[in-house]
Design an enzyme around this catalytic site. Structure first.
Site, PDB file in Angstrom:
ATOM      1  CE  LYS A 162      13.200   6.025   2.168  1.00 56.00           C
ATOM      2  NZ  LYS A 162      13.337   4.538   2.525  1.00 56.00           N
ATOM      3  CB  SER A 215       6.185   2.027   4.630  1.00 54.02           C
ATOM      4  OG  SER A 215       6.958   1.773   5.744  1.00 54.02           O
ATOM      5  CD  GLU A 259       6.333   2.638   0.321  1.00 55.32           C
ATOM      6  OE1 GLU A 259       6.188   2.444  -0.889  1.00 55.32           O
ATOM      7  OE2 GLU A 259       6.847   2.607   1.128  1.00 55.32           O
ATOM      8  CD  GLN A 283      10.644  -2.719   0.907  1.00 55.02           C
ATOM      9  OE1 GLN A 283      11.056  -3.353   1.791  1.00 55.02           O
ATOM     10  NE2 GLN A 283      11.115  -1.415   1.014  1.00 55.02           N
TER      11      GLN A 283
END
EC number: 4.2.1.11
Length: 432
Positions: free
Chosen positions: A337, A367, A205, A163
């Site tokens: 996060k 994102s 991103e 990713q």
């Protein structure tokens, strides 16, 4: 003491054009805080619940008016009159009001908006920048920016299995020098890709998202770009990966659909080992799926002295899951996060638990972002030494990098760049 006088939420849009929550909180001394809530594309199943309306006729079901309503009609009456600066009491009040293990009634996006707004109002009331308010005078370390310059996976319609391909410019004396190097490599990579006839469109991103024949192709182009920009791979700039393997893991077969075939966990471990022998990789995030605790423990035991294995979907910034990871020896680094756990207090608790047990911490964006720069201040406040907030492109990513430049300037001679020491498990490149 800054007494909460009013709390108001509204629906706004994030960087992907999807609705998210904004909360405005005012205190009796005239301070005001703004809480802007981010949102992820690849999310861990154990994350706190993000409340969406589900009405397909409005924003394709992604509206957050019910979360907004929860703030305005349930949370606000409960917290008005409380001390905004008593963050733990405020957050625990909202957790109790929600009454579920995953904030599954009110929604983590509702709760976090209020939690963040209170934090900002309290910092303004104390007449302190956020990093100073959170970390006191000890917050002085500028983080290594792990810059996602090539996007794949769920961030780019699966242009590659992996990713995120990030560069980690650790071999510099200051954050501003490291940022410059990262930006120069990013722009050089665009030229490298263009010369190969590859698309240079951007993912969520800000990284380039061309279709690749293999995951290694992306790494080779990045290596070429580092060298072409005038820097030394390994010595000055390392590579970090977010595999996000839960995205291509099949629960029914227990296998990973990777590079066109179904793969066992053992194959994946060998793949990672070969990769770090071939490239200057200093960090791998989510190499195994989010419930593969034994596989995580195996790779950490075998390779954890050579690089960091970052738990994102595995740990979801949750102190309880982190404690399990520590006990099992699964991962040696925590991805942080705020919206995975849903309150400022629980986020700080997770960072402290990680630090206490020898884990590194990488503070991260999502994102789906906003212009909010909380993570920049948080990384400095807690001296985590690492941040990831996308490519040096798109305003919502640049805002975080620019905020760190401001903090570095404000700290002056007391500012210290984390550099290579941020990656505690990595020794070989600095020793060479």
């Amino acid at each position: 003491m800054a007494v909460i006088e009013s709390v108001y939420a509204r629906q706004i849009l994030d960087s992907r054009g999807n609705p998210t929550v904004e909360v405005v909180l005012d205190t009796d001394d005239g301070a005001q805080g703004l809480g802007l809530v981010p949102s992820g594309a690849s999310t861990g199943e154990a994350e706190a619940w993000e409340r969406r309306d589900g009405d397909k006729s409005v924003y394709q079901g992604k509206g957050v008016l019910n979360a907004v309503k929860a703030v305005n009609e349930e949370i606000a009456p409960k917290v008005i009159g409380m001390d905004a600066s008593d963050q733990r009491a405020l957050d625990e009040t909202m957790i109790e009001l929600d009454g579920t293990p995953n904030k599954g009634r009110l929604g983590a996006n509702a709760i976090l908006g209020v939690s963040l707004a209170a934090l900002y109002a309290s910092a303004e009331s104390a007449d302190q920048p956020l990093y100073r308010y959170i970390g006191g005078t000890n917050g002085h370390i500028l983080p290594v920016p792990n810059m996602n310059i090539m996007n794949g996976g769920a961030h780019a319609d699966f242009a590659t299995d992996i990713q995120e391909y990030m560069i980690s410019p650790y071999g510099f004396n200051t954050y501003s020098e490291a940022l410059q190097a990262g930006v120069e490599v990013y722009h050089t990579l665009k030229n490298v890709l263009k010369k190969q006839g590859l698309n240079t469109g951007l993912g969520d991103e800000g990284g380039f998202a061309p279709k690749m024949k293999s995951n290694k192709d992306s790494l080779n182009y990045i290596m070429d770009a580092i060298s072409a920009a005038g820097y030394e791979p390994g010595k000055q700039i390392g590579i970090s990966l977010d595999v996000a393997s839960s995205e291509f893991y099949n629960k029914e077969t227990g296998k990973y659909h990777f590079e066109g075939d179904d793969r066992e966990a053992g194959y994946m471990l060998d793949f990672y080992e070969n990769l770090i022998n071939e490239y200057p990789i200093v960090s791998i995030e989510d190499p195994f799926q989010e419930e593969g605790w034994d596989d995580w423990a195996a790779i950490t035991a075998k390779l954890g002295d050579r690089l960091q294995f970052v738990g994102d979907d595995l740990l979801v910034t949750n102190p309880a899951r982190l404690a399990k990871g520590i006990k099992l020896g699964a991962a040696n680094s925590l991805l942080v996060k705020l919206n995975q756990i849903g309150t400022v207090t629980e986020t700080l608790d997770a960072i402290e638990l990680a630090t206490k047990n020898g884990f590194t911490s990488m503070v991260s964006h999502r994102s789906g972002e906003t212009p909010d720069t909380t993570i920049s201040d948080l990384a400095v406040a807690k001296n985590t030494g690492q941040i990831k907030t996308g490519a040096p492109a798109r305003g919502e990513r640049i805002a975080k990098y620019n905020r760190l430049l401001e903090i570095e300037e404000e700290l002056g001679s007391t500012a210290q760049y984390a550099g290579y020491s941020a990656f505690k498990a990595c020794k070989k490149y600095i020793a060479e």
